[in-house]
Scaffold this motif. Sequence first.
Motif, PDB file in Angstrom:
ATOM      1  N   TRP A 146       0.873  -1.169   0.000  1.00 42.84           N
ATOM      2  CA  TRP A 146       0.000   0.000   0.000  1.00 42.84           C
ATOM      3  C   TRP A 146       0.914   1.224   0.000  1.00 42.84           C
ATOM      4  N   PHE A 160     -12.927   4.762  -2.528  1.00 44.20           N
ATOM      5  CA  PHE A 160     -12.307   4.820  -1.196  1.00 44.20           C
ATOM      6  C   PHE A 160     -10.785   4.781  -1.307  1.00 44.20           C
ATOM      7  N   ILE A 183      -3.602  -7.058   3.285  1.00 41.90           N
ATOM      8  CA  ILE A 183      -4.929  -6.545   3.643  1.00 41.90           C
ATOM      9  C   ILE A 183      -4.806  -5.340   4.570  1.00 41.90           C
ATOM     10  N   PRO A 185      -3.237  -1.677   5.597  1.00 42.17           N
ATOM     11  CA  PRO A 185      -2.560  -0.511   5.003  1.00 42.17           C
ATOM     12  C   PRO A 185      -1.127  -0.354   5.530  1.00 42.17           C
TER      13      PRO A 185
ATOM     14  N   ILE B  34      -8.617   1.788  10.384  1.00 42.91           N
ATOM     15  CA  ILE B  34      -7.393   1.057  10.719  1.00 42.91           C
ATOM     16  C   ILE B  34      -6.660   1.637  11.931  1.00 42.91           C
ATOM     17  N   VAL B  74     -14.950   0.472   1.833  1.00 43.57           N
ATOM     18  CA  VAL B  74     -13.807   0.535   2.738  1.00 43.57           C
ATOM     19  C   VAL B  74     -12.860  -0.625   2.432  1.00 43.57           C
ATOM     20  N   VAL B  75     -11.572  -0.338   2.368  1.00 44.09           N
ATOM     21  CA  VAL B  75     -10.549  -1.361   2.137  1.00 44.09           C
ATOM     22  C   VAL B  75      -9.517  -1.247   3.256  1.00 44.09           C
ATOM     23  N   GLY B  76      -9.028  -2.400   3.726  1.00 43.96           N
ATOM     24  CA  GLY B  76      -7.936  -2.372   4.698  1.00 43.96           C
ATOM     25  C   GLY B  76      -8.379  -2.791   6.077  1.00 43.96           C
ATOM     26  N   ARG B  77      -7.782  -3.861   6.572  1.00 45.99           N
ATOM     27  CA  ARG B  77      -8.100  -4.365   7.908  1.00 45.99           C
ATOM     28  C   ARG B  77      -6.808  -4.743   8.614  1.00 45.99           C
TER      29      ARG B  77
END
Lengths: 345, 432
Positions: A146, A160, A183, A185, B34, B74-77
């Motif tokens: 990322w 997003f 998955i 960031p 996050i 929403v992306v990212g966990r």
Amino acid sequence: MAHPLDRPLTLGVALDGAGGGFTAADHVRAVRLAEDAGLDFAALGDSLTGVSRPDALLTLAAVAPHTRRIGLVPTVTVTHTEPFHVSKAVASLDFASRGRAGWWVEVSRTGSDARAVGRRPTAPGEELWAEATAVADVVSRLWDSWEDGAEIRDTATGRFVDRDRLHYVDFEGPGWSVRGPSITPRPPQGRPPVVVRAEDDHALATAAVAADVVVVTSGTLGAVRERCLRVREEVAAAGRDRDGVFVLAEVRAHLARGGPGPDRAGAGLVHTGSPGALAEALLEWGRVVDGFVVGFGSTDEDLPLFTERTVPLLRESGVLREGDGPRTLRDRLGLARPDSRYGAG
Amino acid sequence: MSGSDGIRQVRLVAHFPGVNNTTVWSDPRSRSQIDFSSFEELARTAERGRFDYFFLAEGLRLREHQGRIHDLDVVGRPDTLTVLAALSAVTANLGLAGTLSTTYNEPYELSRQLATLDHLSGGRAAWNAVTSSDAFTGENFRRGGYLDHTDRYERAASFVRAVRAFWDAAGTGRAAVHRDRFFDIEAVPTLPRSPQGRPVVIQAGDSPQGRDFAAAGADVVFSRHGGFEAGRAFYDDVHRRLAAHGRGDDELLILPGVTYVLGDTPAEAEERARAIRYQQVSGATAIRFVEQVWGRDLSEYDPEGPLPDVEPDLERVLTQGTAAARSTDRAALVERWRARAASEKLGIRDLVVEESARQTFVGTPEAVAGEIVRHVAERASDGFVLVPHLTPGGLDDFVDRVVPLLQERGALRADYTPGATLRENLGLAPRP
């Protein structure tokens, strides 16, 4: 190569996890002693089987909200654990600690670990560390997968993330592959500092390409000096800045009571004596290394003596970092935050 | 399971907002998905509301649409266990539950991590055991690849048995050995027995095998049947299976995932619900939904206009990484959508808003509290997993306005029992 102490000593404590208890309070107490003394990081050891101790990364995650300044460096073994999980776990510790995570890379050598997981037999050190090099590489790539600023929250287009700033890593390791992206960031530090204990030449090979902090385990000052030179040569041979890594000597301190029995001597420089004498020894040894990782014969008894009596003497000598407000572990060590390798810039 | 005056106790779970379009990120109140502060805030709100546990879902591969990463939701966990361990430090009574795959973990390692979490939290750990069978996610793992569907639950059941064998052997000094066609493992667990001994096991499968898997050994079912009639049918079905496995009615809780919208009047609640649905389905999201069903690129269509007149390409799957992409009968869906759009004169976005509506409870706080109590009293569920649409403040109004009403009715604890484990808080029969 004598080090004239032209930069502050880096000072961490190694809490091996064994006998450290299992509740959060047990570990918060120890790490806070180190934090209150202004130390740079607390490392916590781990192993799947054999020694009775909790999962180090989860334990330091529970310590993170109770601390504000100190680096938190769990051992995470890579032989049996999925690289994808390692990457997001360390990244998540970095989020939970607001940029104070590090990662102490270890391999698993024992048959009991192999039987507990059941996926592969034990392997020679050379093979284990070669794989560790690959795992460290893919973990670092997943952290970079990322780009900073990939999350755009653009209500005009309904997007997003900017998916052009998310990257497949398509990494081929020995017998496995990872597609990516992560998955999770990019963590606050970009890449949390990586620690490798260069206990032999196989581990040194991993350290030379992957470590920000290299721990040397020689038992005499002369041997530490030689090993330190060797580390810097290998780092240079890997195409990196030979002075860009921190080389720390492993020290085992027995302050409260007499010296170690022959079975507990272990590796590294051993100090048996008073807290004041340890301060003098570290000042002398500090001429050939960038700092120390200090472990203890008994954490319960020796750690308070170290933080209350040894560290203030070092601080009076002006060799430790001053000004310990909240900041990331990279900032504390003076390591720049790297850009993602996948960025257009 | 009941309060002293005979009212069945409502079990409440706070679900951290997920990575689908239920979660609204375009709202100015939406904050980071996050940063640890978001997890901390929602957990503290849930604890203030005397919830039973906090729930964190997991995804192990970013979703894709037409071969590219899906970018509208929403992306990212984070890593599930790491966040739960950190939350143990900022909560005192709240259970800490997370989804962890049986496909992409190893039993011994996971047993040790969950035991660590149980020790760190003083007995508040829970594990939602899910199975994955898609090679798509497997591309991120050493143990990648496809598991045969019928093998999925057998392997998952074996995995859970192995984890429990390691938990049960803790503190005994003896090795747990687990050998079958899926695993050949043995170890002497190195942690002492954790406060719960066996952390709570949650299961979410809905197929007949999934229901049997839950009835055989789970402590909680995270169900998708939040409606009253569907909830009753599911509850009865799973309890029949429970009895067939020789387990008592107090050994398994059924907690459907639900959403809610509050208003001062019923009309205001309905209006807010509709506004939220339009936030959840932007024009771009509506087109993506229809593309998933049609199997075609429809980016040239106007989301406010009619459904595409082209025929769907039912051979093509455009979306990867979601359950819906694998399981839906798309031909039937196209037929139904066309009929509905024609009879109700709906454009694409309007139709998707109607079709994807997930709001279970819409009304005044009194009405929502009343419905929740009724569902539990009449055994349509044992409580609910509340899925808020905003991060992290999405349960604030529930805790401020509905929780006191539940407490007045005697259906929710006024305070936690000091030192109780999650298993004790849930009223589950003690494990041997």
